[in-house]
Design a protein around this motif. Structure first.
Motif, PDB file in Angstrom:
ATOM      1  N   UNK A  54     -18.018 -16.023  63.333  1.00 55.55           N
ATOM      2  CA  UNK A  54     -18.724 -17.050  62.565  1.00 55.55           C
ATOM      3  C   UNK A  54     -20.172 -16.698  62.296  1.00 55.55           C
ATOM      4  N   UNK A  55     -20.504 -15.412  62.423  1.00 53.66           N
ATOM      5  CA  UNK A  55     -21.885 -15.000  62.187  1.00 53.66           C
ATOM      6  C   UNK A  55     -22.129 -14.759  60.710  1.00 53.66           C
ATOM      7  N   UNK A  56     -23.129 -13.946  60.411  1.00 54.46           N
ATOM      8  CA  UNK A  56     -23.646 -13.886  59.049  1.00 54.46           C
ATOM      9  C   UNK A  56     -22.655 -13.357  58.032  1.00 54.46           C
ATOM     10  N   UNK A  57     -21.595 -12.679  58.443  1.00 56.37           N
ATOM     11  CA  UNK A  57     -20.632 -12.179  57.476  1.00 56.37           C
ATOM     12  C   UNK A  57     -19.235 -12.285  58.063  1.00 56.37           C
ATOM     13  N   UNK A  58     -18.207 -12.352  57.203  1.00 51.43           N
ATOM     14  CA  UNK A  58     -16.841 -12.435  57.695  1.00 51.43           C
ATOM     15  C   UNK A  58     -16.447 -11.130  58.365  1.00 51.43           C
ATOM     16  N   UNK A  59     -15.429 -11.126  59.215  1.00 43.34           N
ATOM     17  CA  UNK A  59     -15.025  -9.892  59.882  1.00 43.34           C
ATOM     18  C   UNK A  59     -14.571  -8.859  58.868  1.00 43.34           C
ATOM     19  N   UNK A  60     -14.979  -7.608  59.068  1.00 40.51           N
ATOM     20  CA  UNK A  60     -14.580  -6.552  58.148  1.00 40.51           C
ATOM     21  C   UNK A  60     -13.199  -6.039  58.490  1.00 40.51           C
ATOM     22  N   UNK A  61     -12.689  -6.407  59.653  1.00 35.61           N
ATOM     23  CA  UNK A  61     -11.401  -5.887  60.068  1.00 35.61           C
ATOM     24  C   UNK A  61     -10.698  -6.875  60.992  1.00 35.61           C
ATOM     25  N   UNK A  62      -9.445  -7.191  60.687  1.00 30.56           N
ATOM     26  CA  UNK A  62      -8.617  -8.037  61.535  1.00 30.56           C
ATOM     27  C   UNK A  62      -7.372  -7.249  61.917  1.00 30.56           C
ATOM     28  N   UNK A  63      -7.259  -6.811  63.165  1.00 33.72           N
ATOM     29  CA  UNK A  63      -6.101  -6.016  63.566  1.00 33.72           C
ATOM     30  C   UNK A  63      -4.826  -6.845  63.637  1.00 33.72           C
ATOM     31  N   UNK A  64      -3.707  -6.197  63.415  1.00 39.25           N
ATOM     32  CA  UNK A  64      -2.415  -6.849  63.599  1.00 39.25           C
ATOM     33  C   UNK A  64      -2.256  -7.246  65.066  1.00 39.25           C
ATOM     34  N   UNK A  65      -1.481  -8.291  65.354  1.00 37.61           N
ATOM     35  CA  UNK A  65      -1.301  -8.717  66.741  1.00 37.61           C
ATOM     36  C   UNK A  65      -0.825  -7.608  67.677  1.00 37.61           C
ATOM     37  N   UNK A  66       0.125  -6.758  67.222  1.00 41.63           N
ATOM     38  CA  UNK A  66       0.593  -5.687  68.110  1.00 41.63           C
ATOM     39  C   UNK A  66      -0.506  -4.663  68.374  1.00 41.63           C
ATOM     40  N   UNK A 105      10.048  -3.828  66.920  1.00 45.12           N
ATOM     41  CA  UNK A 105      11.314  -3.596  66.223  1.00 45.12           C
ATOM     42  C   UNK A 105      11.339  -4.341  64.886  1.00 45.12           C
ATOM     43  N   UNK A 106      10.801  -5.556  64.872  1.00 50.07           N
ATOM     44  CA  UNK A 106      10.702  -6.292  63.611  1.00 50.07           C
ATOM     45  C   UNK A 106       9.788  -5.571  62.632  1.00 50.07           C
ATOM     46  N   UNK A 107       8.671  -5.076  63.142  1.00 45.17           N
ATOM     47  CA  UNK A 107       7.733  -4.352  62.285  1.00 45.17           C
ATOM     48  C   UNK A 107       8.387  -3.104  61.699  1.00 45.17           C
ATOM     49  N   UNK A 108       9.164  -2.398  62.514  1.00 46.89           N
ATOM     50  CA  UNK A 108       9.802  -1.186  62.003  1.00 46.89           C
ATOM     51  C   UNK A 108      10.777  -1.504  60.880  1.00 46.89           C
ATOM     52  N   UNK A 154       8.728 -11.087  58.376  1.00 51.61           N
ATOM     53  CA  UNK A 154       9.335 -11.320  59.684  1.00 51.61           C
ATOM     54  C   UNK A 154       8.383 -10.952  60.810  1.00 51.61           C
ATOM     55  N   UNK A 155       7.828  -9.744  60.717  1.00 50.95           N
ATOM     56  CA  UNK A 155       6.966  -9.265  61.806  1.00 50.95           C
ATOM     57  C   UNK A 155       5.535  -9.775  61.687  1.00 50.95           C
ATOM     58  N   UNK A 156       5.033  -9.964  60.458  1.00 59.24           N
ATOM     59  CA  UNK A 156       3.626 -10.329  60.221  1.00 59.24           C
ATOM     60  C   UNK A 156       2.683  -9.309  60.853  1.00 59.24           C
ATOM     61  N   UNK A 157       3.125  -8.049  60.907  1.00 59.76           N
ATOM     62  CA  UNK A 157       2.356  -7.032  61.623  1.00 59.76           C
ATOM     63  C   UNK A 157       1.676  -6.068  60.661  1.00 59.76           C
ATOM     64  N   UNK A 158       0.645  -6.543  59.999  1.00 54.47           N
ATOM     65  CA  UNK A 158      -0.231  -5.677  59.222  1.00 54.47           C
ATOM     66  C   UNK A 158      -1.666  -5.978  59.614  1.00 54.47           C
ATOM     67  N   UNK A 159      -2.487  -4.957  59.632  1.00 50.12           N
ATOM     68  CA  UNK A 159      -3.916  -5.144  59.853  1.00 50.12           C
ATOM     69  C   UNK A 159      -4.585  -5.362  58.504  1.00 50.12           C
ATOM     70  N   UNK A 160      -5.765  -5.969  58.531  1.00 48.53           N
ATOM     71  CA  UNK A 160      -6.442  -6.328  57.280  1.00 48.53           C
ATOM     72  C   UNK A 160      -7.874  -5.821  57.283  1.00 48.53           C
ATOM     73  N   UNK A 161      -8.255  -5.167  56.188  1.00 48.34           N
ATOM     74  CA  UNK A 161      -9.630  -4.717  55.993  1.00 48.34           C
ATOM     75  C   UNK A 161     -10.229  -5.478  54.820  1.00 48.34           C
ATOM     76  N   UNK A 168      -1.571  -0.322  57.834  1.00 46.17           N
ATOM     77  CA  UNK A 168      -0.673  -0.313  58.984  1.00 46.17           C
ATOM     78  C   UNK A 168      -1.460  -0.513  60.279  1.00 46.17           C
ATOM     79  N   UNK A 169      -0.858  -1.128  61.304  1.00 47.24           N
ATOM     80  CA  UNK A 169      -1.548  -1.256  62.589  1.00 47.24           C
ATOM     81  C   UNK A 169      -1.706   0.107  63.261  1.00 47.24           C
ATOM     82  N   UNK A 170      -2.772   0.247  64.047  1.00 41.18           N
ATOM     83  CA  UNK A 170      -3.017   1.477  64.799  1.00 41.18           C
ATOM     84  C   UNK A 170      -2.150   1.461  66.054  1.00 41.18           C
ATOM     85  N   UNK A 171      -1.185   2.375  66.101  1.00 45.73           N
ATOM     86  CA  UNK A 171      -0.232   2.403  67.208  1.00 45.73           C
ATOM     87  C   UNK A 171       0.126   3.837  67.569  1.00 45.73           C
TER      88      UNK A 171
END
Length: 376
Positions: A54-66, A105-108, A154-161, A168-171
């Protein structure tokens, strides 16, 4: 090529709306983590991490939950054991190794659907810079509802920039997950990479130049060259290269190089048969070329794979520390040689650092606004 939100002039924003904006961002962030975080992921973000959103700018990166789970539990997963080779495939092959196996497995399965759509894609316009409006960009979205809702529902497993959309998530194992089942033929499989071509298209200007800087540009591979695959991928989706700067230390006759180069890349390809310099400002430091000749309207893609760890890390450090440079690079591919058991035979003496080190490095790059991907 950046179109992220800019709050540099926040002094001019009225106090009450600004407080409301911070409150909305914080509540949305809490909702995301509590309702989209996979079941079984015990560690949620700290209070500091929530407040930082909640600071001066929005997050530049939101990682996937996994990805968040793996980063937060890297020690328990054995990814920081410098004296031992860490098993990157264990989380894929052993359901008891973590609490995210079902999500993986869902992500795959979703990833296979994405790869099939990429393979079947046929461009409606060869150069997206010539589009009449941004409606054309829907053609490269691959699904009317977008990547997350349409292809990874189904998986909702993508990271966002904030600069390049979904990635793709870093795995581990820093390869396609099928590599954990069948290594033969999958060492160079790049179908784990996720590109948000729709977002890239909407950021593209009519005057944008599309550039690839390839450090470690050998085209001599058994089978398809990964670099050629990447070049052709962008071309197929309507991003033809204007310049390809190909740096390669190994002496190779130009005639041999151009024999392996598809004709449609010939006019853009610059073969530079010398090693790169890590000295800032040096003419043979590829980052010098980028800073002196291109701007944020251009689409700049960088691949780093020169198999010399101390030089590679020096260049990555420049990317982390130089705000001007990081603001110019739109996609970054890097093969980071760390203590991964599954690749110790291929990497050998080049290994430096742990899987945890690599995950954190790429996470920092993405936080910096550089969409970084594991390379092969």
């Amino acid at each position: 090529m950046r179109r992220s939100l800019n709050f540099k002039n926040k002094r001019n924003i009225p106090t009450t709306p600004w407080v409301l904006l911070c409150l909305v961002v914080t509540l949305c962030s809490i909702h995301y983590y509590f309702f989209m975080y996979p079941l079984g992921c015990e560690q949620l973000p700290t209070t500091f991490e929530f407040l930082s959103l909640s600071r001066s700018s929005p997050p530049s990166y939101t990682p996937a939950p996994v990805e968040s789970y793996v980063l937060q539990n890297a020690q328990q997963l054995g990814y920081d054991e410098a004296q031992q080779k860490q098993q990157g495939c264990r989380i894929w092959n052993d359901p008891s190794a973590s609490t995210i196996h079902s999500q993986l497995m869902q992500y795959r399965r979703d990833l296979d659907e994405y790869a099939a759509r990429v393979k079947a894609f046929q461009a409606t316009i060869p150069d997206l810079r010539l589009r009449a409006n941004n409606d054309v960009c829907q053609s490269v979205d691959l699904h009317p509802q977008g990547l997350l809702a349409g292809i990874f529902p189904t998986s909702q497993q993508l990271s966002w920039t904030s600069t390049a959309g979904y990635v793709e998530p870093l795995l581990p194992p820093m390869r396609h997950p099928i590599f954990c089942e069948t290594r033969r033929g999958n060492l160079l499989n790049l179908n784990y990479l996720v590109h948000d071509f729709g977002t890239m298209c909407r950021n593209l200007q009519r005057t944008s130049r599309i550039v690839l800087v390839d450090m470690g540009a050998s085209l001599q591979f058994y089978g398809e060259s990964p670099a050629l695959y990447l070049m052709d991928l962008f071309r197929r989706f309507g991003f033809p290269f204007d310049h390809i700067y190909a740096f390669e230390l190994k002496p190779t006759e130009p005639a041999e190089v151009y024999k392996n180069l598809p004709p449609h890349f010939m006019s853009a390809y610059h073969w530079i048969n010398v090693g790169v310099s890590v000295e800032p400002g040096n003419v043979l430091n590829p980052f010098t070329t980028i800073k002196q000749n291109f701007n944020e309207d251009d689409l700049i893609i960088v691949k780093l794979d020169i198999d010399t760890p101390h030089l590679e890390m020096a260049l990555v450090q420049q990317l982390l520390e130089d705000d001007e440079l990081s603001g110019l690079i739109d996609q970054f591919y890097f093969e980071h040689h760390v203590g991964l058991k599954e690749l110790e035979r291929q990497w050998g003496s080049q290994i430096q650092g742990t899987v945890k080190d690599s995950l954190e490095l790429f996470y920092k790059l993405r936080q910096k606004g550089v969409p970084a991907h594991f390379w092969v």
